[in-house]
Motif scaffolding. Structure first.
Motif, PDB file in Angstrom:
ATOM      1  N   LEU A  96      12.229 -46.575   4.654  1.00  0.00           N
ATOM      2  CA  LEU A  96      12.356 -46.047   3.288  1.00  0.00           C
ATOM      3  C   LEU A  96      11.079 -45.337   2.843  1.00  0.00           C
ATOM      4  N   ARG A  97       9.923 -45.887   3.232  1.00  0.00           N
ATOM      5  CA  ARG A  97       8.658 -45.206   2.899  1.00  0.00           C
ATOM      6  C   ARG A  97       8.581 -43.845   3.583  1.00  0.00           C
ATOM      7  N   ARG A  98       8.994 -43.792   4.848  1.00  0.00           N
ATOM      8  CA  ARG A  98       9.019 -42.509   5.555  1.00  0.00           C
ATOM      9  C   ARG A  98       9.951 -41.520   4.854  1.00  0.00           C
ATOM     10  N   GLU A  99      11.078 -42.014   4.392  1.00  0.00           N
ATOM     11  CA  GLU A  99      12.047 -41.146   3.720  1.00  0.00           C
ATOM     12  C   GLU A  99      11.460 -40.569   2.436  1.00  0.00           C
ATOM     13  N   ARG A 100      10.778 -41.435   1.664  1.00  0.00           N
ATOM     14  CA  ARG A 100      10.191 -40.967   0.402  1.00  0.00           C
ATOM     15  C   ARG A 100       9.056 -39.980   0.649  1.00  0.00           C
ATOM     16  N   SER A 101       8.226 -40.246   1.643  1.00  0.00           N
ATOM     17  CA  SER A 101       7.066 -39.385   1.870  1.00  0.00           C
ATOM     18  C   SER A 101       7.446 -38.047   2.482  1.00  0.00           C
ATOM     19  N   SER A 102       8.492 -38.042   3.293  1.00  0.00           N
ATOM     20  CA  SER A 102       8.891 -36.805   3.964  1.00  0.00           C
ATOM     21  C   SER A 102       9.939 -36.011   3.194  1.00  0.00           C
ATOM     22  N   HIS A 103      10.552 -36.667   2.162  1.00  0.00           N
ATOM     23  CA  HIS A 103      11.631 -36.039   1.388  1.00  0.00           C
ATOM     24  C   HIS A 103      12.780 -35.606   2.288  1.00  0.00           C
ATOM     25  N   VAL A 104      12.994 -36.389   3.346  1.00  0.00           N
ATOM     26  CA  VAL A 104      14.077 -36.113   4.290  1.00  0.00           C
ATOM     27  C   VAL A 104      15.020 -37.308   4.293  1.00  0.00           C
ATOM     28  N   ASN A 105      16.319 -37.017   4.251  1.00  0.00           N
ATOM     29  CA  ASN A 105      17.323 -38.074   4.297  1.00  0.00           C
ATOM     30  C   ASN A 105      17.327 -38.701   5.693  1.00  0.00           C
ATOM     31  N   LEU A 106      17.066 -40.003   5.773  1.00  0.00           N
ATOM     32  CA  LEU A 106      16.973 -40.675   7.067  1.00  0.00           C
ATOM     33  C   LEU A 106      18.162 -41.585   7.346  1.00  0.00           C
ATOM     34  N   TYR A 107      19.321 -41.267   6.774  1.00  0.00           N
ATOM     35  CA  TYR A 107      20.534 -41.967   7.167  1.00  0.00           C
ATOM     36  C   TYR A 107      20.789 -41.708   8.649  1.00  0.00           C
ATOM     37  N   ASN A 108      21.202 -42.739   9.351  1.00  0.00           N
ATOM     38  CA  ASN A 108      21.485 -42.700  10.795  1.00  0.00           C
ATOM     39  C   ASN A 108      20.223 -42.571  11.637  1.00  0.00           C
ATOM     40  N   ALA A 109      19.052 -42.731  11.021  1.00  0.00           N
ATOM     41  CA  ALA A 109      17.803 -42.716  11.801  1.00  0.00           C
ATOM     42  C   ALA A 109      17.639 -44.045  12.524  1.00  0.00           C
ATOM     43  N   PRO A 110      17.040 -44.034  13.728  1.00  0.00           N
ATOM     44  CA  PRO A 110      16.825 -45.293  14.462  1.00  0.00           C
ATOM     45  C   PRO A 110      15.833 -46.196  13.744  1.00  0.00           C
ATOM     46  N   ILE A 111      16.059 -47.481  13.815  1.00  0.00           N
ATOM     47  CA  ILE A 111      15.165 -48.467  13.199  1.00  0.00           C
ATOM     48  C   ILE A 111      14.158 -48.921  14.238  1.00  0.00           C
ATOM     49  N   ASP A 112      12.879 -48.753  13.909  1.00  0.00           N
ATOM     50  CA  ASP A 112      11.801 -49.113  14.830  1.00  0.00           C
ATOM     51  C   ASP A 112      11.238 -50.470  14.403  1.00  0.00           C
ATOM     52  N   PHE A 113      11.644 -51.528  15.095  1.00  0.00           N
ATOM     53  CA  PHE A 113      11.210 -52.872  14.751  1.00  0.00           C
ATOM     54  C   PHE A 113       9.705 -53.047  14.961  1.00  0.00           C
ATOM     55  N   LEU A 114       9.173 -52.399  15.978  1.00  0.00           N
ATOM     56  CA  LEU A 114       7.789 -52.653  16.362  1.00  0.00           C
ATOM     57  C   LEU A 114       6.793 -51.846  15.517  1.00  0.00           C
ATOM     58  N   ALA A 115       7.188 -50.667  15.036  1.00  0.00           N
ATOM     59  CA  ALA A 115       6.273 -49.855  14.229  1.00  0.00           C
ATOM     60  C   ALA A 115       5.954 -50.533  12.906  1.00  0.00           C
ATOM     61  N   ALA A 116       6.840 -51.382  12.450  1.00  0.00           N
ATOM     62  CA  ALA A 116       6.657 -52.012  11.137  1.00  0.00           C
ATOM     63  C   ALA A 116       5.931 -53.344  11.233  1.00  0.00           C
ATOM     64  N   THR A 117       5.640 -53.808  12.445  1.00  0.00           N
ATOM     65  CA  THR A 117       4.998 -55.122  12.560  1.00  0.00           C
ATOM     66  C   THR A 117       3.491 -55.014  12.387  1.00  0.00           C
TER      67      THR A 117
ATOM     68  N   ARG B 192      19.910 -46.919  10.677  1.00  0.00           N
ATOM     69  CA  ARG B 192      20.040 -47.203   9.252  1.00  0.00           C
ATOM     70  C   ARG B 192      21.211 -46.417   8.670  1.00  0.00           C
ATOM     71  N   GLN B 193      22.195 -47.128   8.184  1.00  0.00           N
ATOM     72  CA  GLN B 193      23.293 -46.494   7.456  1.00  0.00           C
ATOM     73  C   GLN B 193      23.217 -46.905   5.996  1.00  0.00           C
ATOM     74  N   LYS B 194      24.159 -46.426   5.200  1.00  0.00           N
ATOM     75  CA  LYS B 194      24.061 -46.627   3.746  1.00  0.00           C
ATOM     76  C   LYS B 194      24.082 -48.099   3.365  1.00  0.00           C
ATOM     77  N   ASP B 195      24.859 -48.891   4.104  1.00  0.00           N
ATOM     78  CA  ASP B 195      24.947 -50.312   3.797  1.00  0.00           C
ATOM     79  C   ASP B 195      23.951 -51.143   4.579  1.00  0.00           C
ATOM     80  N   GLY B 196      22.977 -50.481   5.203  1.00  0.00           N
ATOM     81  CA  GLY B 196      21.956 -51.206   5.931  1.00  0.00           C
ATOM     82  C   GLY B 196      22.037 -50.971   7.428  1.00  0.00           C
ATOM     83  N   PRO B 197      21.441 -51.846   8.225  1.00  0.00           N
ATOM     84  CA  PRO B 197      21.393 -51.649   9.674  1.00  0.00           C
ATOM     85  C   PRO B 197      22.783 -51.701  10.311  1.00  0.00           C
ATOM     86  N   TYR B 198      22.962 -50.835  11.295  1.00  0.00           N
ATOM     87  CA  TYR B 198      24.197 -50.778  12.076  1.00  0.00           C
ATOM     88  C   TYR B 198      23.805 -50.764  13.545  1.00  0.00           C
ATOM     89  N   CYS B 199      24.438 -51.608  14.342  1.00  0.00           N
ATOM     90  CA  CYS B 199      24.148 -51.686  15.778  1.00  0.00           C
ATOM     91  C   CYS B 199      25.250 -50.961  16.543  1.00  0.00           C
TER      92      CYS B 199
END
Length: 368
Positions: free
Chosen positions: A347-368, A260-267
């Motif tokens: 984004l929910r993880r970011e809000r709950s943890s109060h940690v900036n999650l820019y450049n964090a890996p996107i987990d497709f399966l955890a959200a399903t 996740r980058q500022k403009d959205g997903p980056y591969c």
């Protein structure tokens, strides 16, 4: 006299000239806000605002300090890990323009012209590598030094060659500008500034390896269907292809790494050098300042359509992604990816943890 002493002497002389200026009649009783509080005389980052604020720099004589805009500006710098020791801060007009009621007023074109040589001399003296224009007035003022065709709405948070350095349009940190650009978005803008600035200090490292074959097949197919894609569109449509497949099957389509980058997903597999190494037929070019890609030459834009490497399930997912999202503008596409379940989960993880999650890996399966 060494270079530092010479620069201080030259700057002191410029400050004295500004203090004696009376070109703009309605500003004659305002403070001339140019002095050593502007910052580092060897700064690589140079910020240009509109004019000193009535409740801020007109009283404190420190640019962007003492009022709401100044507080916002300093908070944005802090969020991005930049200090005022790292930067030089000035304004397109160096005195506060007041209206007939004594309130802040926008500088006129004539007032901007009157001050533009002072601005040019500051830039030439400080010699920054990045100039950030805070708002439309600053952007217009810089065009008087060297012409450009940049607009705030179209070119915010982007970087462009200008006057022997790089120019970056940003919104003004004042409260009125927050209507058009939220504080959250401005935080992202300043992180972009910080990233560009820090890259100046690091030697560019070439990526190793090439794009994974499963992701390359999807990129080829998307380009074959569309002919030309911007680099931004390619990343977002590749993400949406993966997302569509996960929703259908509950499994990943590729082993590609999305962050996740500022403009959205980056591969990471779609990084330019990796793409070039994976397939020399991909053509990379700029169109109106946007990085774009096509397959083959102008005469053979559909070259990849003849290659049957893409599996049926990947083709079906890519077709659905193109059908649903292929005609969206960049802004609409960014909104669409941020509304998907994996991005909302992050984004929910970011809000709950109060940690900036820019450049964090996107987990497709955890959200399903």
């Amino acid at each position: 006299m060494n270079q530092i002493d010479s620069k201080h002497t030259t700057f002191g002389a410029l400050v004295s000239e500004v203090a004696a200026c009376t070109l703009c009649k309605r500003m004659c009783n305002s403070a001339r806000v140019l002095n050593f509080s502007a910052g580092n005389l060897s700064a690589e980052l140079f910020f240009v605002g509109e004019a000193p604020g009535r409740l801020g720099a007109d009283e404190t004589e420190v640019p962007f300090h003492g009022d709401t805009a100044g507080n916002n500006f300093e908070n944005l710098l802090t969020f991005a890990g930049i200090t005022r020791n790292d930067v030089f801060v000035t304004n397109a007009v160096l005195c506060n323009p007041k209206d007939d009621h004594g309130n802040n007023s926008t500088p006129t074109s004539a007032e901007i012209i009157n001050c533009h040589l002072f601005l040019k001399r500051q830039i030439e003296l400080i010699n920054p590598r990045i100039v950030a224009a805070l708002g439309n007035t600053a952007l217009r003022a810089l065009a008087n030094i060297e012409a450009h065709n940049l607009t705030l709405s179209r070119h915010v948070r982007s970087i462009h060659p200008w006057f022997g350095r790089s120019l970056m349009p940003l919104y003004h940190p004042g409260q009125r500008a927050m209507i058009h650009r939220s504080f959250a978005n401005q935080r992202s803008d300043y992180q972009f500034v910080a990233e560009q600035w820090r890259r100046l200090k690091e030697p560019r490292r070439k990526s190793s390896g090439a794009t994974r074959t499963d992701m390359l097949a999807i990129a080829r197919y998307l380009l074959a269907k569309r002919g030309i894609l911007s680099y931004f569109e390619l990343h977002k449509l590749a993400y949406l292809t993966e997302y569509v497949h996960v929703r259908r099957s509950g499994r990943r389509l590729t082993g590609a790494y999305f962050i996740r980058q500022k403009d959205g997903p980056y591969c990471t597999d779609l990084e330019i050098d990796r793409l070039r190494r994976a397939d020399g037929a991909i053509r990379i070019f700029k169109d109106s300042g946007r990085l774009c890609l096509r397959v083959g030459s102008d005469e053979t834009p559909q070259l990849f359509s003849l290659r049957p490497e893409i599996p049926t399930n990947a083709k079906d997912a890519a077709d659905e992604a193109l059908q649903r999202y292929g005609d969206k503008t960049d802004s609409e596409l960014k909104t669409a990816v941020y509304l998907t379940a994996p991005m909302r989960f992050l984004l929910r993880r970011e809000r709950s943890s109060h940690v900036n999650l820019y450049n964090a890996p996107i987990d497709f399966l955890a959200a399903t």
